[in-house]
Motif scaffolding. Structure first.
Motif, PDB file in Angstrom:
ATOM      1  N   GLY A   1     -53.444 -43.141  33.444  1.00 10.86           N
ATOM      2  CA  GLY A   1     -54.140 -44.126  33.644  1.00 10.86           C
ATOM      3  C   GLY A   1     -54.099 -44.849  32.145  1.00 10.86           C
ATOM      4  O   GLY A   1     -53.161 -44.385  31.362  1.00 10.86           O
TER       5      GLY A   1
ATOM      6  N   ARG B   1     -62.691 -49.705  27.766  1.00 14.88           N
ATOM      7  CA  ARG B   1     -62.465 -49.807  29.151  1.00 14.88           C
ATOM      8  C   ARG B   1     -61.477 -48.541  29.871  1.00 14.88           C
ATOM      9  O   ARG B   1     -60.345 -48.961  29.231  1.00 14.88           O
TER      10      ARG B   1
ATOM     11  N   TYR C   1     -59.167 -47.298  32.687  1.00 17.58           N
ATOM     12  CA  TYR C   1     -58.581 -47.457  34.049  1.00 17.58           C
ATOM     13  C   TYR C   1     -57.562 -46.301  34.456  1.00 17.58           C
ATOM     14  O   TYR C   1     -57.050 -45.594  33.866  1.00 17.58           O
ATOM     15  N   ASP C   2     -57.715 -46.090  36.000  1.00 15.71           N
ATOM     16  CA  ASP C   2     -57.008 -44.979  36.299  1.00 15.71           C
ATOM     17  C   ASP C   2     -55.545 -45.484  36.756  1.00 15.71           C
ATOM     18  O   ASP C   2     -55.194 -46.720  36.437  1.00 15.71           O
ATOM     19  N   ARG C   3     -54.712 -44.870  37.242  1.00 15.89           N
ATOM     20  CA  ARG C   3     -53.322 -44.943  37.686  1.00 15.89           C
ATOM     21  C   ARG C   3     -53.382 -45.989  38.752  1.00 15.89           C
ATOM     22  O   ARG C   3     -51.926 -46.541  39.005  1.00 15.89           O
ATOM     23  N   ASN C   4     -54.063 -46.414  39.464  1.00 17.30           N
ATOM     24  CA  ASN C   4     -54.098 -47.560  40.233  1.00 17.30           C
ATOM     25  C   ASN C   4     -54.937 -48.830  39.700  1.00 17.30           C
ATOM     26  O   ASN C   4     -55.231 -49.647  40.340  1.00 17.30           O
ATOM     27  N   HIS C   5     -54.995 -48.831  38.731  1.00 13.47           N
ATOM     28  CA  HIS C   5     -55.527 -49.931  37.640  1.00 13.47           C
ATOM     29  C   HIS C   5     -56.932 -50.312  38.018  1.00 13.47           C
ATOM     30  O   HIS C   5     -57.519 -51.391  37.731  1.00 13.47           O
ATOM     31  N   GLN C   6     -57.746 -49.279  38.290  1.00 14.80           N
ATOM     32  CA  GLN C   6     -59.131 -49.505  38.855  1.00 14.80           C
ATOM     33  C   GLN C   6     -59.828 -48.955  37.622  1.00 14.80           C
ATOM     34  O   GLN C   6     -59.868 -48.059  37.163  1.00 14.80           O
ATOM     35  N   LEU C   7     -61.013 -49.977  37.238  1.00 10.30           N
ATOM     36  CA  LEU C   7     -61.880 -49.597  36.123  1.00 10.30           C
ATOM     37  C   LEU C   7     -62.842 -48.577  36.493  1.00 10.30           C
ATOM     38  O   LEU C   7     -63.457 -48.448  37.615  1.00 10.30           O
ATOM     39  N   THR C   8     -62.531 -47.257  35.653  1.00  7.54           N
ATOM     40  CA  THR C   8     -63.529 -46.095  35.953  1.00  7.54           C
ATOM     41  C   THR C   8     -64.738 -46.014  35.021  1.00  7.54           C
ATOM     42  O   THR C   8     -65.592 -45.418  35.218  1.00  7.54           O
TER      43      THR C   8
ATOM     44  N   GLN D   1     -66.745 -48.016  31.505  1.00  2.00           N
ATOM     45  CA  GLN D   1     -66.875 -49.111  30.554  1.00  2.00           C
ATOM     46  C   GLN D   1     -67.987 -48.909  29.484  1.00  2.00           C
ATOM     47  O   GLN D   1     -68.945 -48.395  29.681  1.00  2.00           O
TER      48      GLN D   1
END
Length: 326
Positions: A244, A258, A260-267, A269
């Motif tokens: 990520g 911010r 982000y994981d490897r799928n570009h999802q915000l985890t 903030q």
């Protein structure tokens, strides 16, 4: 701890505001005592505007005041060496605005003198002292983005026409003014680089006005940095890992993190903790260290200040940027 500000420009006004706000918040370990300018009318005007008890029309006069404990050097960085050294010779502790000096030789000389005189001298690069520094580093160390391997950072302002930026006799250029933040950001996160290379565009006076810098580490990390005085940039820092990435908003005064994981999802903030001006952290640490009898601050040890100046010396050599007084 009575503070005397050397120089009455914009950054001096921020420091004055900082100390007043610290006092309003109940921190009485430090107080604003004096302001010095090369012209008495400028010092008196500053003193009136910022409620400073003493105003001096020369730096020498303020340094001769035995009641001044700590000097904040807010002159252009071309004069940091001269005025920090003068302050130390008068037995004053010093918080010197970045860039600490113009080159590593000057830094080494001043810090050696400070140790001989038994006074604290520290570089006031505020991002080194702010809590967001450790918050970002803790995230990296937690493994939340896997193994960090790549970092990008930029810091650009449209200030090319400002005299202290444009002129070589004032140690102008983008590197010492804004590039220093990008370099510090990279090494705060990844440690000291093993190699550095850089290129630049120059203005008509021969100083760097836009810089591209690459840092590499023998363990496989890399940083790509840009700094310029010709444009406005997003000031973002991005740290990329195997699982990520972390985005830091504004490397010059981090406001938000911010994740982000490897799928570009915000985890995650994380917002910046409330601050007075952002300068209070360096002031508080300097005062605390002086009270403890220390000669340097843990957030920016002397060795790191010298190393950073050496790094910029190396870059300027590659860029063929040399100041007339060197």
């Amino acid at each position: 701890m009575r503070v005397g500000i050397l120089g009455a420009g914009t950054i001096a006004a921020v420091m004055a505001k900082t100390i007043h706000k610290m006092n309003e918040n109940g921190d009485n370990s430090v107080c604003l005592y004096a302001i010095a300018s090369r012209k008495l009318e400028s010092a008196e005007r500053f003193a009136k505007e910022h409620q400073v008890p003493k105003a001096y029309g020369s730096y020498q006069q303020m340094l001769e005041d035995e009641d001044v404990d700590l000097v904040y050097v807010a002159a252009p960085h071309s004069h940091h060496y001269q005025y920090t050294k003068l302050s130390v010779e008068h037995g004053k502790h010093v918080l010197c605005e970045k860039a600490f000096t113009v080159n590593a030789r000057q830094a080494q000389e001043v810090l050696c003198l400070a140790e001989q005189k038994g006074v604290l001298v520290t570089e006031g690069i505020w991002t080194r002292y702010q809590p967001m520094r450790s918050m970002i580093k803790e995230l990296l160390d937690s493994g939340v983005i896997g193994q960090p391997k790549m970092l990008t950072a930029n810091l650009c302002y449209n200030i090319a026409d400002v005299e202290r930026i444009a002129r070589p006799e004032l140690a102008g250029g983008a590197l010492l003014d804004v590039g220093v933040y990008a370099l510090n950001f990279a090494e705060m996160m990844f440690g000291r680089a093993d190699s550095v290379s850089g290129s630049c565009l120059k203005n008509e006076y021969g100083v760097d006005i836009a810089d591209s810098i690459t840092l590499t580490w023998n363990d496989g990390k890399m940083a790509a940095l840009t700094a310029a005085a010709t444009v406005v940039s997003d000031r973002m820092g991005v740290i990329s890992g195997t699982d990520g990435y972390i985005i830091v908003e504004n490397i010059n005064n981090p406001q938000q993190i911010r994740v982000y994981d490897r799928n570009h999802q915000l985890t995650q903030q994380i917002e910046r903790p409330a601050q007075l001006t952002g300068f209070e952290y360096e002031v508080a640490q300097a005062v605390s260290c002086i009270e403890q009898g220390l000669l340097e601050c843990p957030s920016m040890p002397h060795a790191e200040t010298i190393h950073m100046m050496e790094l910029m010396d190396h870059l300027r050599a590659q860029m063929a940027v040399r100041y007339p007084f060197e």
